[in-house]
Design a protein around this motif. Structure first.
Motif, PDB file in Angstrom:
ATOM      1  N   GLU A  29       0.849  -1.194   0.000  1.00 54.25           N
ATOM      2  CA  GLU A  29       0.000   0.000   0.000  1.00 54.25           C
ATOM      3  C   GLU A  29       0.889   1.251   0.000  1.00 54.25           C
ATOM      4  O   GLU A  29       2.053   1.187   0.386  1.00 54.25           O
ATOM      5  CB  GLU A  29      -0.905   0.015   1.243  1.00 54.25           C
ATOM      6  CG  GLU A  29      -1.971  -1.053   1.240  1.00 54.25           C
ATOM      7  CD  GLU A  29      -3.017  -0.846   0.156  1.00 54.25           C
ATOM      8  OE1 GLU A  29      -3.458   0.298  -0.050  1.00 54.25           O
ATOM      9  OE2 GLU A  29      -3.375  -1.844  -0.501  1.00 54.25           O
ATOM     10  N   TYR A  51     -10.514  -1.452   5.967  1.00 53.07           N
ATOM     11  CA  TYR A  51     -10.751  -2.737   5.313  1.00 53.07           C
ATOM     12  C   TYR A  51     -10.484  -2.607   3.824  1.00 53.07           C
ATOM     13  O   TYR A  51     -10.466  -1.508   3.273  1.00 53.07           O
ATOM     14  CB  TYR A  51     -12.182  -3.228   5.559  1.00 53.07           C
ATOM     15  CG  TYR A  51     -13.268  -2.324   5.006  1.00 53.07           C
ATOM     16  CD1 TYR A  51     -13.880  -2.602   3.788  1.00 53.07           C
ATOM     17  CD2 TYR A  51     -13.683  -1.185   5.699  1.00 53.07           C
ATOM     18  CE1 TYR A  51     -14.876  -1.770   3.278  1.00 53.07           C
ATOM     19  CE2 TYR A  51     -14.664  -0.355   5.203  1.00 53.07           C
ATOM     20  CZ  TYR A  51     -15.266  -0.655   3.989  1.00 53.07           C
ATOM     21  OH  TYR A  51     -16.232   0.166   3.485  1.00 53.07           O
ATOM     22  N   ASN A  52     -10.266  -3.743   3.205  1.00 54.68           N
ATOM     23  CA  ASN A  52     -10.112  -3.814   1.761  1.00 54.68           C
ATOM     24  C   ASN A  52     -11.427  -4.394   1.229  1.00 54.68           C
ATOM     25  O   ASN A  52     -11.737  -5.550   1.503  1.00 54.68           O
ATOM     26  CB  ASN A  52      -8.931  -4.721   1.398  1.00 54.68           C
ATOM     27  CG  ASN A  52      -8.710  -4.831  -0.089  1.00 54.68           C
ATOM     28  OD1 ASN A  52      -9.642  -4.690  -0.880  1.00 54.68           O
ATOM     29  ND2 ASN A  52      -7.484  -5.100  -0.479  1.00 54.68           N
ATOM     30  N   ALA A  78     -12.303  -5.579  -1.450  1.00 54.88           N
ATOM     31  CA  ALA A  78     -12.151  -6.765  -2.297  1.00 54.88           C
ATOM     32  C   ALA A  78     -11.935  -8.041  -1.488  1.00 54.88           C
ATOM     33  O   ALA A  78     -12.209  -9.140  -1.974  1.00 54.88           O
ATOM     34  CB  ALA A  78     -10.992  -6.569  -3.273  1.00 54.88           C
ATOM     35  N   THR A  79     -11.458  -7.897  -0.238  1.00 52.11           N
ATOM     36  CA  THR A  79     -11.139  -9.093   0.552  1.00 52.11           C
ATOM     37  C   THR A  79     -11.854  -9.161   1.901  1.00 52.11           C
ATOM     38  O   THR A  79     -11.758 -10.181   2.578  1.00 52.11           O
ATOM     39  CB  THR A  79      -9.625  -9.185   0.808  1.00 52.11           C
ATOM     40  OG1 THR A  79      -9.208  -8.023   1.539  1.00 52.11           O
ATOM     41  CG2 THR A  79      -8.839  -9.277  -0.498  1.00 52.11           C
ATOM     42  N   SER A 135     -18.485  -2.318   6.433  1.00 50.61           N
ATOM     43  CA  SER A 135     -18.872  -1.439   5.311  1.00 50.61           C
ATOM     44  C   SER A 135     -20.053  -0.541   5.674  1.00 50.61           C
ATOM     45  O   SER A 135     -20.369   0.378   4.930  1.00 50.61           O
ATOM     46  CB  SER A 135     -19.183  -2.259   4.063  1.00 50.61           C
ATOM     47  OG  SER A 135     -20.318  -3.070   4.282  1.00 50.61           O
ATOM     48  N   VAL A 151     -10.174   6.986   1.604  1.00 49.98           N
ATOM     49  CA  VAL A 151      -9.706   5.806   0.878  1.00 49.98           C
ATOM     50  C   VAL A 151      -8.255   6.066   0.498  1.00 49.98           C
ATOM     51  O   VAL A 151      -7.937   7.121  -0.059  1.00 49.98           O
ATOM     52  CB  VAL A 151     -10.548   5.543  -0.392  1.00 49.98           C
ATOM     53  CG1 VAL A 151      -9.988   4.373  -1.179  1.00 49.98           C
ATOM     54  CG2 VAL A 151     -12.010   5.311  -0.036  1.00 49.98           C
ATOM     55  N   GLY A 194      -5.159   3.849  -1.369  1.00 47.73           N
ATOM     56  CA  GLY A 194      -4.812   2.591  -2.027  1.00 47.73           C
ATOM     57  C   GLY A 194      -6.022   1.679  -2.056  1.00 47.73           C
ATOM     58  O   GLY A 194      -7.118   2.093  -2.432  1.00 47.73           O
ATOM     59  N   ASP A 195      -5.850   0.436  -1.610  1.00 46.70           N
ATOM     60  CA  ASP A 195      -6.949  -0.533  -1.600  1.00 46.70           C
ATOM     61  C   ASP A 195      -7.746  -0.520  -0.306  1.00 46.70           C
ATOM     62  O   ASP A 195      -8.686  -1.310  -0.146  1.00 46.70           O
ATOM     63  CB  ASP A 195      -6.388  -1.947  -1.832  1.00 46.70           C
ATOM     64  CG  ASP A 195      -5.857  -2.129  -3.250  1.00 46.70           C
ATOM     65  OD1 ASP A 195      -6.353  -1.453  -4.159  1.00 46.70           O
ATOM     66  OD2 ASP A 195      -4.942  -2.951  -3.410  1.00 46.70           O
ATOM     67  N   HIS A 196      -7.382   0.333   0.652  1.00 50.70           N
ATOM     68  CA  HIS A 196      -8.042   0.352   1.952  1.00 50.70           C
ATOM     69  C   HIS A 196      -9.066   1.475   2.064  1.00 50.70           C
ATOM     70  O   HIS A 196      -8.808   2.612   1.647  1.00 50.70           O
ATOM     71  CB  HIS A 196      -7.038   0.519   3.091  1.00 50.70           C
ATOM     72  CG  HIS A 196      -6.295  -0.724   3.415  1.00 50.70           C
ATOM     73  ND1 HIS A 196      -4.964  -0.739   3.756  1.00 50.70           N
ATOM     74  CD2 HIS A 196      -6.687  -2.021   3.463  1.00 50.70           C
ATOM     75  CE1 HIS A 196      -4.581  -1.977   3.993  1.00 50.70           C
ATOM     76  NE2 HIS A 196      -5.603  -2.769   3.818  1.00 50.70           N
TER      77      HIS A 196
END
Length: 175
Positions: free
Chosen positions: A72, A149-150, A152-153, A160, A167, A169-171
């Motif tokens: 990240e 949280y990500n 996607a995973t 959520s 936000v 990166g992916d988090h």
């Protein structure tokens, strides 16, 4: 071992800066813990002093950051460390880094997946160590995120539902 949150009675002539120096806690963290909007304090009043972070806890936090935010952006690593520190400062979570990192939910699940999968034991890289130091330096500032949280995973749908703060990166970070 980290000290528990403590109370400090303000003495004549003290400033938030001098109290910050005395406890090695950023002024912003003291202000946040006491819901202060200015640097004005009054002798005789009491302040809640946030928990200090030991060298061992810094190292644990850096390992968590490394495991949770590997790949990240640097800002995301700082934000992950900040979430843990925000939890330490919150009345909703344990009062020290170790207990926050190893906390289990009512259903017995760990709050952080690296604890479950064992990657919390891996050595932290220098960027994760630096991210923890930056998060500590600016403790009490930011978006007050308590979760990340990500999407996607993530396996929990509950996270959520929390108010999104940013936000990186992916988090997704939330409170």
């Amino acid at each position: 071992m980290a000290e528990a949150k403590s109370t400090h009675t303000i003495k004549k002539g003290e400033t938030l800066s001098s109290i910050s120096d005395q406890y090695a806690i950023p002024t912003a963290a003291i202000k946040r813990s006491n819901q202060l909007s200015s640097n004005n304090i009054v002798a005789g009043e009491s302040l809640t002093i946030p928990t200090s972070v030991s060298a061992n806890e810094k190292e644990l936090l850096a390992r968590l950051v490394h495991a949770e935010a590997k790949g990240e952006p640097y800002a995301g690593k700082v934000a992950v460390a900040t979430v843990v520190l925000n939890r330490v400062d919150s009345d909703l979570f344990p009062d020290n880094v170790n207990d926050v990192v190893y906390e289990r939910s009512a259903s017995g699940h760990y709050a952080f997946s690296p604890v479950l999968d064992g990657s919390i034991s891996n050595k932290a890289d220098s960027e994760s160590i630096r991210a923890v130091e930056e998060a500590l330096q600016f403790r009490g500032q930011g978006q007050n995120s308590l979760y990340f949280y990500n999407p996607a995973t993530a396996t929990s749908k509950w996270v959520s539902t929390r108010e999104q703060t940013l936000v990186i990166g992916d988090h997704v970070f939330a409170k």
